[in-house]
Design a protein around this motif. Sequence first.
Motif, PDB file in Angstrom:
ATOM      1  N   ASP A  78       0.794  -1.273   0.112  1.00 15.02           N
ATOM      2  CA  ASP A  78      -0.125   0.012   0.126  1.00 15.02           C
ATOM      3  C   ASP A  78       0.708   1.312   0.085  1.00 15.02           C
ATOM      4  O   ASP A  78       0.294   2.265   0.160  1.00 15.02           O
ATOM      5  CB  ASP A  78      -0.976   0.035   1.260  1.00 15.02           C
ATOM      6  N   THR A  79       1.997   1.365  -0.530  1.00 12.57           N
ATOM      7  CA  THR A  79       2.900   2.396  -0.446  1.00 12.57           C
ATOM      8  C   THR A  79       2.535   3.362  -1.652  1.00 12.57           C
ATOM      9  O   THR A  79       2.012   2.891  -2.625  1.00 12.57           O
ATOM     10  CB  THR A  79       4.435   1.832  -0.943  1.00 12.57           C
ATOM     11  N   THR A  80       2.585   4.662  -1.315  1.00 16.29           N
ATOM     12  CA  THR A  80       2.224   5.637  -2.359  1.00 16.29           C
ATOM     13  C   THR A  80       3.156   6.674  -2.436  1.00 16.29           C
ATOM     14  O   THR A  80       3.994   6.939  -1.724  1.00 16.29           O
ATOM     15  CB  THR A  80       0.825   6.297  -2.174  1.00 16.29           C
ATOM     16  N   VAL A  81       3.160   7.001  -3.793  1.00 18.35           N
ATOM     17  CA  VAL A  81       4.294   8.180  -4.055  1.00 18.35           C
ATOM     18  C   VAL A  81       3.575   9.276  -4.591  1.00 18.35           C
ATOM     19  O   VAL A  81       2.962   9.161  -5.981  1.00 18.35           O
ATOM     20  CB  VAL A  81       5.371   7.750  -4.916  1.00 18.35           C
ATOM     21  N   GLN A  82       3.255  10.503  -4.038  1.00 15.08           N
ATOM     22  CA  GLN A  82       2.637  11.653  -4.755  1.00 15.08           C
ATOM     23  C   GLN A  82       3.519  12.590  -5.079  1.00 15.08           C
ATOM     24  O   GLN A  82       4.385  13.138  -4.421  1.00 15.08           O
ATOM     25  CB  GLN A  82       1.772  12.161  -3.708  1.00 15.08           C
ATOM     26  N   SER A 100       7.906  18.070  -5.739  1.00 17.47           N
ATOM     27  CA  SER A 100       8.072  17.504  -4.315  1.00 17.47           C
ATOM     28  C   SER A 100       7.460  15.912  -4.492  1.00 17.47           C
ATOM     29  O   SER A 100       6.397  15.519  -5.139  1.00 17.47           O
ATOM     30  CB  SER A 100       6.933  18.085  -3.536  1.00 17.47           C
ATOM     31  N   LEU A 101       8.119  15.153  -3.916  1.00 15.68           N
ATOM     32  CA  LEU A 101       7.794  13.787  -3.752  1.00 15.68           C
ATOM     33  C   LEU A 101       7.167  13.451  -2.260  1.00 15.68           C
ATOM     34  O   LEU A 101       8.273  13.359  -1.503  1.00 15.68           O
ATOM     35  CB  LEU A 101       8.899  12.785  -4.248  1.00 15.68           C
ATOM     36  N   LYS A 137      12.127  18.164  -3.698  1.00 17.15           N
ATOM     37  CA  LYS A 137      12.104  17.895  -2.431  1.00 17.15           C
ATOM     38  C   LYS A 137      11.430  16.721  -2.187  1.00 17.15           C
ATOM     39  O   LYS A 137      10.528  16.242  -2.810  1.00 17.15           O
ATOM     40  CB  LYS A 137      11.064  18.950  -1.805  1.00 17.15           C
ATOM     41  N   LEU A 138      12.175  15.698  -1.261  1.00 11.48           N
ATOM     42  CA  LEU A 138      11.444  14.469  -0.630  1.00 11.48           C
ATOM     43  C   LEU A 138      11.017  14.633   0.758  1.00 11.48           C
ATOM     44  O   LEU A 138      11.623  15.252   1.544  1.00 11.48           O
ATOM     45  CB  LEU A 138      12.628  13.423  -0.843  1.00 11.48           C
ATOM     46  N   SER A 139       9.895  13.874   0.992  1.00 14.59           N
ATOM     47  CA  SER A 139       9.465  13.840   2.378  1.00 14.59           C
ATOM     48  C   SER A 139       8.758  12.491   2.349  1.00 14.59           C
ATOM     49  O   SER A 139       8.263  11.794   1.792  1.00 14.59           O
ATOM     50  CB  SER A 139       8.193  14.952   2.531  1.00 14.59           C
ATOM     51  N   VAL A 140       8.677  11.907   3.692  1.00 14.24           N
ATOM     52  CA  VAL A 140       8.218  10.682   4.081  1.00 14.24           C
ATOM     53  C   VAL A 140       6.857  11.102   4.865  1.00 14.24           C
ATOM     54  O   VAL A 140       7.134  11.896   5.647  1.00 14.24           O
ATOM     55  CB  VAL A 140       9.038   9.753   4.832  1.00 14.24           C
ATOM     56  N   VAL A 141       5.686  10.334   4.466  1.00 15.64           N
ATOM     57  CA  VAL A 141       4.613  11.166   5.213  1.00 15.64           C
ATOM     58  C   VAL A 141       4.118   9.991   5.862  1.00 15.64           C
ATOM     59  O   VAL A 141       4.144   8.897   5.458  1.00 15.64           O
ATOM     60  CB  VAL A 141       3.544  11.788   4.150  1.00 15.64           C
TER      61      VAL A 141
END
Length: 141
Positions: A78-82, A100-101, A137-141
Amino acid sequence: MSTNVLYRTSATATGGRDGQSATDDGSLSVKLATPRELGGAGGAGNNPEQLFAAGYSACFLGAMKFVASQGGPKVPVDTTVQATVGIGPRSEGGFGLEVSLAVSLPGLTREEATALVDKAHQVCPYSNATRGNIDVKLSVV
């Protein structure tokens, strides 16, 4: 730097941002429309930034799976990348992009997720193509 190309594809656009684009093999065909924010009429159709966001997000998820296959933590199903792509005028002239990811890796610790995202950013073809050219820009949400 050379690339050992394993796959190649082509798409042809007509009419610019208010035209259409299709892959040469016929598997994808999209109507294009310029968003109002860029002076267009908006309406039905996609724009190059949406297509870039779709491609980058899918490719980045694939890069995470590749990293996981090399001994990293397993990528949850259920991983997502927006991917959010912005466009606007540059101070130097012309137009530029920013990306932005936002990556969601349910079940992984923040440390595991951050390490996986950082490693994927080093192998993802889109990340390699944009590195040094646009802000990503990378972010883990």
